[in-house]
Design a protein around this motif. Structure first.
Motif, PDB file in Angstrom:
ATOM      1  N   THR A 264      36.875  46.580  16.624  1.00 36.08           N
ATOM      2  CA  THR A 264      35.966  47.458  15.881  1.00 36.08           C
ATOM      3  C   THR A 264      34.543  46.916  15.831  1.00 36.08           C
ATOM      4  N   GLY A 265      34.354  45.662  16.200  1.00 38.04           N
ATOM      5  CA  GLY A 265      33.006  45.087  16.191  1.00 38.04           C
ATOM      6  C   GLY A 265      32.268  45.241  17.491  1.00 38.04           C
ATOM      7  N   ALA A 266      32.812  46.046  18.424  1.00 44.74           N
ATOM      8  CA  ALA A 266      32.212  46.161  19.757  1.00 44.74           C
ATOM      9  C   ALA A 266      30.790  46.696  19.702  1.00 44.74           C
ATOM     10  N   GLN A 267      30.483  47.568  18.718  1.00 44.37           N
ATOM     11  CA  GLN A 267      29.159  48.167  18.663  1.00 44.37           C
ATOM     12  C   GLN A 267      28.070  47.129  18.415  1.00 44.37           C
ATOM     13  N   GLU A 268      28.394  46.080  17.628  1.00 44.16           N
ATOM     14  CA  GLU A 268      27.405  45.045  17.343  1.00 44.16           C
ATOM     15  C   GLU A 268      27.531  43.848  18.280  1.00 44.16           C
ATOM     16  N   ALA A 269      28.457  43.943  19.223  1.00 44.23           N
ATOM     17  CA  ALA A 269      28.752  42.788  20.072  1.00 44.23           C
ATOM     18  C   ALA A 269      27.674  42.559  21.118  1.00 44.23           C
ATOM     19  N   GLN A 270      27.591  41.311  21.539  1.00 44.17           N
ATOM     20  CA  GLN A 270      26.801  40.933  22.691  1.00 44.17           C
ATOM     21  C   GLN A 270      27.641  39.995  23.551  1.00 44.17           C
ATOM     22  N   ILE A 271      27.497  40.129  24.845  1.00 44.01           N
ATOM     23  CA  ILE A 271      28.205  39.242  25.763  1.00 44.01           C
ATOM     24  C   ILE A 271      27.298  38.049  26.040  1.00 44.01           C
ATOM     25  N   ARG A 272      27.790  36.863  25.706  1.00 42.11           N
ATOM     26  CA  ARG A 272      27.007  35.643  25.907  1.00 42.11           C
ATOM     27  C   ARG A 272      27.516  34.935  27.161  1.00 42.11           C
ATOM     28  N   ILE A 273      26.602  34.714  28.097  1.00 40.62           N
ATOM     29  CA  ILE A 273      26.942  34.086  29.367  1.00 40.62           C
ATOM     30  C   ILE A 273      26.133  32.793  29.465  1.00 40.62           C
ATOM     31  N   THR A 274      26.827  31.688  29.553  1.00 39.91           N
ATOM     32  CA  THR A 274      26.177  30.382  29.589  1.00 39.91           C
ATOM     33  C   THR A 274      26.474  29.695  30.918  1.00 39.91           C
ATOM     34  N   ALA A 275      25.437  29.176  31.532  1.00 37.43           N
ATOM     35  CA  ALA A 275      25.573  28.391  32.762  1.00 37.43           C
ATOM     36  C   ALA A 275      24.672  27.172  32.611  1.00 37.43           C
ATOM     37  N   ALA A 276      25.250  26.105  32.095  1.00 38.24           N
ATOM     38  CA  ALA A 276      24.474  24.912  31.793  1.00 38.24           C
ATOM     39  C   ALA A 276      24.858  23.775  32.729  1.00 38.24           C
ATOM     40  N   SER A 277      23.895  22.924  33.014  1.00 39.68           N
ATOM     41  CA  SER A 277      24.206  21.710  33.772  1.00 39.68           C
ATOM     42  C   SER A 277      24.998  20.781  32.867  1.00 39.68           C
ATOM     43  N   ALA A 278      26.217  20.462  33.285  1.00 39.86           N
ATOM     44  CA  ALA A 278      27.120  19.693  32.433  1.00 39.86           C
ATOM     45  C   ALA A 278      26.957  18.200  32.683  1.00 39.86           C
TER      46      ALA A 278
END
Length: 462
Positions: A264-278
């Protein structure tokens, strides 16, 4: 994407005086509509020039002759389709980015670029949705084709909630209309740090067939993709994120599953995509543990990348009850250059036990591409395997080394391969399973010897 016209015959034709001319024509293709040669419009220009006896030239006069197939008058109206929801609820003061719409016509094709939009509130025309003033806004979409046929108007309703400190609405400065209560949590703005790149619809470059490309700022380790923007990518399309030397590609279907996982929280959702040098320490430790002096050597061909794809709320916290979808993948491409034999290179992940896990990979033109889970640490490594009984002049040495680098075969122990020994049925089955990337499923084994071999890592001739 624009259609392509290909000339048939030469682009320069010379004729003797008095000869008839028959044009060779052309072909036209489109990535969506296929062969559209029948829609080609041919234009001829007849140039008239003259000079008097004194050599004075007149101004050139040109007649244009257009030859086109006449299908009768165009009377079919174009069609407008909304991207995203028809009704959107927004928190007071939050940022609103409209998902837009697309328009198509039976003759003119994609006419989205001709769309006209207008915003109204209480039947009054305004410039844009004002999220600081609660009310019910309407975004109107209209379009006409080249013949002047108008589509049926499509409207998106945007409901801006009352301020959170005044849910009763007793004080509503500069109201347009009384805002209905939103059935779900509105869309707040995620507080961003310097390392976050917030995507808007304008950042998505169309690539055709519902696919888009985003240029990822190299200095930013994290991308935030709002639900409304993610909805622009069609289910059968892809979203390609380019951050050289790394490229990530998510399918539209995976984006939808991620948002559905938010419930039910899809409307406020954001997809977070992280690509960091580990930190390469963990990978270095895993490589050292997997090295066998004189038998297994490794060459590091890329940096170590920590990849994570998840759904978060406006505070940046993963939604309660959501999890990384185990069966969903992201396509990862890493530029490696020519630092090692490409046939020996592959993408490896570091497992929870600090051991290397081979993920695979296809190498082409200095890049390696592989499908990996939505979270993990990955690097490109070249795996060099040698055996005491496979000398440099052995006819199969190269093939054995390449098959070993793909972890299809390992030998009978750390130093021997026994290349002259025949394969057992179980060994051959294990090689096929690993070559095809198959995984064990539940069910009763019909061939116990095969199952025992596949389950027993101590049986080394693979």
């Amino acid at each position: 994407m624009k259609p392509v016209i290909t000339l048939l015959g030469h682009d320069l034709v010379s004729l003797d005086v008095g000869l008839d001319y028959s044009d060779a024509g052309a072909l036209a293709t489109d990535n969506r509509d296929g062969d559209i040669t029948d829609r080609i419009i041919t234009t001829y220009k007849v140039h008239y020039n003259v000079s008097d006896l004194q050599g004075n030239r007149a101004n050139e006069v040109v007649r244009t002759v257009v030859i086109a197939t006449y299908d009768g008058p165009d009377t079919v109206n174009p069609v407008i389709r909304l991207l995203g929801d028809a009704t959107v609820y927004v928190a007071n003061g939050a940022m609103y980015m409209d998902a837009g719409a697309v328009a198509t016509d039976d003759r003119d094709g994609d006419i989205t670029h001709r769309l006209m939009t207008a915003v109204t509130v209480a039947d009054k025309l305004i410039d844009t949705v004002n999220t600081s003033a609660s009310g019910t806004y309407k975004i109107h979409y209209n379009v006409q084709d080249m013949a002047g046929n108008a589509a049926m108007e499509v409207i998106r309703t945007v409901i801006v909630a009352a301020p959170v400190n005044n849910p009763g609405g007793e004080y509503n400065p500069n109201p347009y209309t009384e805002a209905p209560a939103a059935p779900s949590t509105p869309i707040p703005v995620l507080q961003q740090s310097e390392g976050i790149q917030q995507l808007a619809q304008k950042d998505l470059k169309p690539e055709g067939a519902g696919s888009f490309t985003v240029q990822w700022i190299k200095e930013k380790e994290t991308l935030l993709l709002p639900a409304g923007v993610a909805g622009v990518v069609e289910a059968g399309g892809t979203l390609k994120l380019v951050r050289e030397p790394l490229t990530l590609e998510l399918s539209g279907e995976t984006l939808r599953k991620l948002l559905a996982d938010a419930g039910t929280g899809a409307q406020e959702a954001q997809i977070r995509i992280t690509a960091a040098s580990a930190d390469s320490g963990l990978m270095k430790q895993a490589v050292e543990r997997a090295t066998i002096p004189g038998a297994v050597q490794w060459t590091v061909a890329s940096d170590v990348y920590s990849i994570q794809v998840e759904v978060v709320d406006h505070n940046g916290d993963p939604f309660a009850g959501t999890f990384t979808l185990e069966n969903e993948k992201i396509v990862m491409t890493i530029e490696t250059g020519h630092v090692a034999d490409p046939e020996l290179m592959g993408v490896y992940a570091v497992g929870s036990d600090a051991k290397l896990v081979y993920a695979g990979g296809q190498w082409s033109n200095g890049k390696i591409t592989v499908e990996v889970p939505l979270g993990g640490q990955y690097a490109v490594l070249a795996y060099t395997r040698s055996f005491e009984d496979v000398r440099d002049n052995h006819w199969a040495k190269t093939v054995i080394a390449r098959m070993a680098a793909k972890h299809v075969i390992n030998g009978v122990d750390d130093v021997r391969f026994e290349p002259q020994r025949a394969l057992t049925r179980a060994e051959f089955a294990a090689m096929l399973v690993r070559l095809l990337g198959m995984t064990q499923t539940s069910g009763r084994a019909q061939q116990p010897d095969l199952l025992m071999y596949l389950r027993n890592p101590g049986m080394r001739r693979q």
